[in-house]
Write an enzyme that holds these catalytic residues in place. Sequence first.
Site, PDB file in Angstrom:
ATOM      1  N   ARG A 149     -30.598 -69.216 -67.784  1.00 10.72           N
ATOM      2  CA  ARG A 149     -30.396 -68.422 -66.574  1.00 10.72           C
ATOM      3  C   ARG A 149     -29.951 -67.008 -66.953  1.00 10.72           C
ATOM      4  NH1 ARG A 149     -28.688 -73.588 -64.788  1.00 10.72           N
ATOM      5  NH2 ARG A 149     -29.681 -74.220 -62.829  1.00 10.72           N
ATOM      6  N   HIS A 183     -30.502 -33.460 -31.103  1.00  7.12           N
ATOM      7  CA  HIS A 183     -29.800 -33.784 -29.860  1.00  7.12           C
ATOM      8  C   HIS A 183     -29.752 -35.287 -29.631  1.00  7.12           C
ATOM      9  CE1 HIS A 183     -29.564 -34.433 -25.455  1.00  7.12           C
ATOM     10  NE2 HIS A 183     -28.703 -33.435 -25.496  1.00  7.12           N
ATOM     11  N   GLU A 224     -18.693 -22.305 -37.432  1.00  4.19           N
ATOM     12  CA  GLU A 224     -20.037 -22.866 -37.578  1.00  4.19           C
ATOM     13  C   GLU A 224     -21.077 -21.811 -37.927  1.00  4.19           C
ATOM     14  OE1 GLU A 224     -21.022 -24.736 -33.811  1.00  4.19           O
ATOM     15  OE2 GLU A 224     -19.582 -23.428 -32.805  1.00  4.19           O
ATOM     16  N   GLY A 263     -17.596 -26.811 -37.828  1.00  3.56           N
ATOM     17  CA  GLY A 263     -18.708 -27.531 -37.199  1.00  3.56           C
ATOM     18  C   GLY A 263     -19.877 -27.590 -38.169  1.00  3.56           C
ATOM     19  N   ASN A 305     -22.586 -29.297 -38.387  1.00 11.62           N
ATOM     20  CA  ASN A 305     -23.979 -29.400 -37.941  1.00 11.62           C
ATOM     21  C   ASN A 305     -24.632 -28.020 -37.922  1.00 11.62           C
ATOM     22  OD1 ASN A 305     -23.287 -32.053 -37.554  1.00 11.62           O
ATOM     23  ND2 ASN A 305     -23.387 -31.996 -35.330  1.00 11.62           N
ATOM     24  N   ASP A 306     -24.042 -27.095 -37.138  1.00 10.33           N
ATOM     25  CA  ASP A 306     -24.603 -25.751 -37.049  1.00 10.33           C
ATOM     26  C   ASP A 306     -24.409 -24.973 -38.343  1.00 10.33           C
ATOM     27  OD1 ASP A 306     -25.984 -25.350 -34.683  1.00 10.33           O
ATOM     28  OD2 ASP A 306     -24.171 -25.092 -33.502  1.00 10.33           O
ATOM     29  N   CYS A 315     -15.436 -31.221 -37.767  1.00  9.08           N
ATOM     30  CA  CYS A 315     -15.721 -31.954 -36.525  1.00  9.08           C
ATOM     31  C   CYS A 315     -17.217 -32.169 -36.309  1.00  9.08           C
ATOM     32  CB  CYS A 315     -15.129 -31.231 -35.313  1.00  9.08           C
ATOM     33  SG  CYS A 315     -15.804 -29.586 -35.039  1.00  9.08           S
TER      34      CYS A 315
END
Length: 849
Positions: free
Chosen positions: A79, A424, A715, A736, A738-739, A801
């Site tokens: 094995r 979005h 951002e 921020g 994301n932006d 955030c």
Amino acid sequence: MLTPDATKEFTLITPDAAISEATHGGRAKCLQRLVRLNLPVPRSVALSFAAVHRVAEGRMADTPGLLSAFGPEPLVSVRPSSGDADWGGPGAILNIGMNDVRRDQLARSIGREAADGLYLKFIQTYASEVARLDPEPFEEAIEATDPLRAAMDAFEFEADEPFPQDPAVQLAEVLRSMARAWEGVSARLLRQARGAPVDAGLGLVVQAMAQGIGAGESGSGVIRMIDAKTGARQITGHYHRKRFDGNGLQREPLHLSSDPRGASMQEEAPEVYAELISVLETCRRNLREEMEVKFAVTGGKLMVLDAVRVARGARADVRVAVALAGEGIITPEEALLRVEPMSLTELLHTQVDPGAPRDVILRGIAASPGGATGRLVFSSHAAQTSASHELPCILVRRETTPEDIRGMHAAQAVITERGGMTSHAAVIARGLGLPCIVGASGLRISQRKKTLTTADGRVFVEGDIVTVDGTAGVAMAGEIEMLQPSLDTHFRTLMDWADVACDIGIRANADTPADARMAHTFDAEGIGLCRTEHMFFEQQRLTVMREMIFADNESDRSGALEQLLPMQREDFVELFRIMAGLPVCIRLFDPPLHEFLPHDREGMMALAESLDLPLSDVVRRVEALSEFNPMLGMRGVRLGVTVPGIYDMQVRAIFEATVEASRQAGAAVVPEIMIPLVSAKREVELVKTRIDAVAAAVKVETGRAFDYRLGVMVETPRAALRAGEIADHAAFLSFGTNDLTQMTYGLSRDDAGRFMGTYVSNGVFHEDPFHTLDKEGVGELLLIGAERGREARPDIVLSVCGEHGGDPDTIAFCRDAGFSYVSCSPFRVPVARLAAAHLALRSPRPARE
């Protein structure tokens, strides 16, 4: 006979043999632990990684010497023993040493039929797995009058030599085959994809066969003490009785524990069953884990062949870890480290049963986890109508806009043709806890015909039933069985331990009272981002919002804002009440105004009617507000400077809600107000002046004093670079991401999904930067902004955030940078809390000077 250190090639597994996972692999080490526990393990010999590598290179092991450990007529199995069982590897080969003489010997004890069956099975396995012969002739041999003879003839014909009778030759070829299979290119790439290092080694274990066939109680099986899905204490597994009584081999499947559905080992062989339970308990206590034991019983004598950790899902992982810690077998800290943070998504959301059959119709980006079944709908109106009739639905759109929020609230899941991890649809779905797939490749949607055409040409129409698996990023035709969320006492206990360990704050992004309640349920330490614009899309508010946008003079605009004021105030009072003294950070209005307006002719006609305006006026105003690049246009603080009445209304609502919530709670509420999309210090100065004026007015009007904290959402790259001067007017800087990622890369977060997979696969980006924080680029801006902000204001509070806030790697980056907290979607809060606990336990947070 071998001794534990007889040769450098192989080592007899004894309690004191020099065996480790690093040199011989996990299976060899586990067998040694079983031997040390005095469990009945068959004689076993371990080959090290180095020895197996030499075999792969053609330097054959001393197989006659190895077999001497098993007596004069050996019958053994081989094995694999790698560093991690999840890396895969070659399959086990059983009954090595089987030949004509051994078959005749076995026939006297277990019968000719059983002996021939073992021999035939070994020849088939050896032919296909070791000699790499075409398996078809051996499959056909089973149908022959004399299957064993037919298999022997097939081997000689295919291999141009008789089937080997020498056990040492058989073993040598098995070892060579398994070693070379491990080092093949395909095998190496596959295990690397599963997390194995490039130079991962393979050990092998040669073990005396325990057939589990004989007179008296005989058989073989697997046993566990838990349910692999839930982790509940329950005997599971299987047992196949194979008893030879002189008249032939009697095969009979038995239940393990007493079962009304049929005979069981517990009833028919209680002594063996009790010994098995004792073995499981011994393994649990001493190996500190729930183990799956492979066993054989021959003539009533139990042999333990192997023991491995029970493979299980997140639900069982949490329950087992908490139970072991509760009994003092492991510590709470170790229990935390045994549960992978990202696996908690299985507990927080309804999930598609991984064992259920699937007819996959589309694949995309897994933007929000969970599973849901419903009828297809192609508009938000259709989703709301479906929900009103209590018919679950799946909303399908090319891409969603703020107008679709009501439809998303009504749907069970969302699918979009376009978009990425921070589009979005993805962001809103994660906030709502909705399963979501974005960037569905090859998908074609016809809004007019209400059809969805998949990449393989299948057409689905409105009303067809589909199931969305947002965790895997796939959708399937029809309804599929689900596993329900599991936020039980074990989960709560684990989260309590995580909170004790973690050393960075975890807040939630919550846009509505419903979001805040979910955040509170998951024990977020406050709200790190409340996007107030999401409060305006309820139909009554949307109408008033549109009246404000279409106002021709300041008086009319003020009148519309006065109607919105009590609605906003009510929302904020409820947020403060739900969070019960925890911090609430409210971002002022951010999106461009055109997002609140319809863009199709039908919608504009309805708007013209509701506002009692000519259609031409509505069309003209919509066109006038349209921008070439609205995400870089009239939004955020730019609206606050040019249309100050909107921010005036919002901060008045915040301050009046602060007074009311403080009165209700009997304790001071201190709101945090955040200005979005700042690029220059002067923007903050202008907005702050007006906010201070509104605060003073509310204090005079109510006769109540209150405090508030003003901060900036960083951002834009310029805001990060100028953080020092911006910090003069801000109590906190919240990044921020994301932006900030979008602007740093010059990428549209809604469109990047179209090519991001190609970029990642070609090594342009290591990961999708909207999914995992880009530490070298965007991360450097965070570090620059943090350093310059602290230089200007040492007590400034720093946070992230954006959606990255729920990513374990981003949390690690923020901890190292000395940030105070991260904020993420409510359903990612438990993941973030556990990830933060892991980081704190593995590496204490560095002290800052």
